[in-house]
Design an enzyme around this catalytic site. Structure first.
Site, PDB file in Angstrom:
ATOM      1  N   SER A 161     -23.019 -16.365  14.142  1.00 60.09           N
ATOM      2  CA  SER A 161     -23.131 -15.451  15.451  1.00 60.09           C
ATOM      3  C   SER A 161     -22.518 -14.074  14.932  1.00 60.09           C
ATOM      4  O   SER A 161     -21.703 -14.017  14.247  1.00 60.09           O
ATOM      5  CB  SER A 161     -22.289 -16.318  16.539  1.00 60.09           C
ATOM      6  OG  SER A 161     -22.094 -15.191  17.465  1.00 60.09           O
ATOM      7  N   TYR A 187     -13.669 -18.974  17.894  1.00 63.99           N
ATOM      8  CA  TYR A 187     -15.399 -19.202  17.731  1.00 63.99           C
ATOM      9  C   TYR A 187     -15.681 -18.141  16.790  1.00 63.99           C
ATOM     10  O   TYR A 187     -16.315 -18.745  15.724  1.00 63.99           O
ATOM     11  CB  TYR A 187     -15.956 -18.745  18.993  1.00 63.99           C
ATOM     12  CG  TYR A 187     -17.243 -18.722  19.013  1.00 63.99           C
ATOM     13  CD1 TYR A 187     -18.234 -20.136  18.872  1.00 63.99           C
ATOM     14  CD2 TYR A 187     -18.085 -17.942  18.887  1.00 63.99           C
ATOM     15  CE1 TYR A 187     -19.442 -20.106  18.914  1.00 63.99           C
ATOM     16  CE2 TYR A 187     -19.564 -17.440  19.286  1.00 63.99           C
ATOM     17  CZ  TYR A 187     -20.187 -19.071  18.933  1.00 63.99           C
ATOM     18  OH  TYR A 187     -21.556 -19.025  18.721  1.00 63.99           O
TER      19      TYR A 187
END
Length: 314
Positions: A161, A187
């Site tokens: 990501s 994350y």
């Protein structure tokens, strides 16, 4: 890494998985897609099945998995769609999946993940996002290594990501035991780990003909964002200068994963980070595009591999 030449393709951010796989015959190939029952996992699996591959959906929710498998068969005519239980946050579940696998594996798409979740830990005390997004997939890929090696020219796809830009792997405190927990830092760290895995796995497994690439699928509204409110999205937009988000459909979001999994343009190429169906250029802050140097650092990649082995052994 086999070459320093940047990979470019005829595809872009608007391309769909079906367009990327058009003309490619995957008959006789076997693929595993983690998280194959939701979001871009469904469309990744559908594209591979549409090209003739035998696809296993590795999922937490088996009921949803069987519903998706039936839908994929209905839309592609491919009946070789299997469903197998896999909870990446549970090392026992990962081990059971590996032990049950038989025969070669040509494509492994490490697609499943959890995003910006509230603070949580596994029974081992591992931070949940790192445990799921990295350690679970690390154990799965290393466990399936003999099957990948047996396939010849196998490919592993590591779905990362742009959030990897937020944080490198903080080796001194990976599991937020000392620092205050922050969902997006956790994350981001796990997504950097996904890229570092591709770098080191390609190096270690080159002799087996296995290549591993990481990618940023783009912004897609899926169940992955169940922990992210609209207010949070607005706050993140403001942080990035208010740049409007280009939302992709799930079919477009799966395109870069499928490109990494099957495109002849990536034959023999590993250790790269792709976005919008191209190899990404170096990130230039404050933009949210490109790849951070910390995610391609070979020393960090080698260190993470050893830390991961030690963590799983401990």
């Amino acid at each position: 890494m086999t070459s320093s030449t940047r990979i470019t393709t005829p595809f872009d951010r608007d391309s769909t998985a079906a367009e990327v796989v058009a003309g490619i015959d995957l008959t006789g190939r076997r693929a595993v897609v983690t998280g194959g029952a939701s979001g871009i996992g469904i469309e990744t699996a559908r594209a591979l099945a549409g090209a003739g591959a035998e696809v296993t959906l590795a999922v937490r929710n088996e009921r949803a998995g069987h519903e998706v498998a039936a839908d994929i068969t209905a839309t592609t005519g491919n009946e070789r769609i299997a469903v197998a239980p896999l909870d990446l946050s549970d090392q026992g579940s990962v081990a059971a999946f590996v032990q049950a696998w038989r025969g070669p594996l040509h494509i492994l798409v490490n697609n499943a993940g959890v995003m910006a979740s509230p603070e949580a830990r596994t029974p081992q005390g591992w931070e949940l996002q790192f445990a799921t997004n990295h350690l679970g997939h690390f154990a799965l890929a290393t466990g399936l290594h003999p099957a990948l090696a047996a396939a010849g020219n196998a490919r592993v796809v590591s779905v990362s990501s742009s959030a990897h830009l937020r944080s490198g792997v903080v080796f001194e405190d990976i599991h937020f035991r000392e620092r205050q927990y922050e969902p997006w830092l956790a994350y981001g760290q796990s997504k950097t780990a996904n890229v570092l895995f591709a770098v080191e796995a390609t190096k270690r497994w080159a002799a087996d003909g296995i290549t591993v690439n990481a990618l940023m699928p783009g912004a897609i509204r899926t169940n992955l964002q169940r922990h992210v409110t609209e207010e949070e999205l607005n706050r993140l937009r403001a942080q990035s200068g208010g740049t409007a988000t280009f939302w992709k459909s799930p079919e477009q979001g799966a395109a870069t994963s499928v490109l990494a999994a099957v495109s002849p343009l990536l034959a023999g190429v590993g250790g790269r980070y792709l976005e919008d169906c191209q190899e990404a250029e170096e990130n230039r802050p404050p933009t949210r595009f490109g790849v951070a140097a910390h995610a391609l650092d070979p020393e960090a990649a080698a260190r993470l591999w050893q830390v991961s082995l030690d963590t799983l052994a401990g």
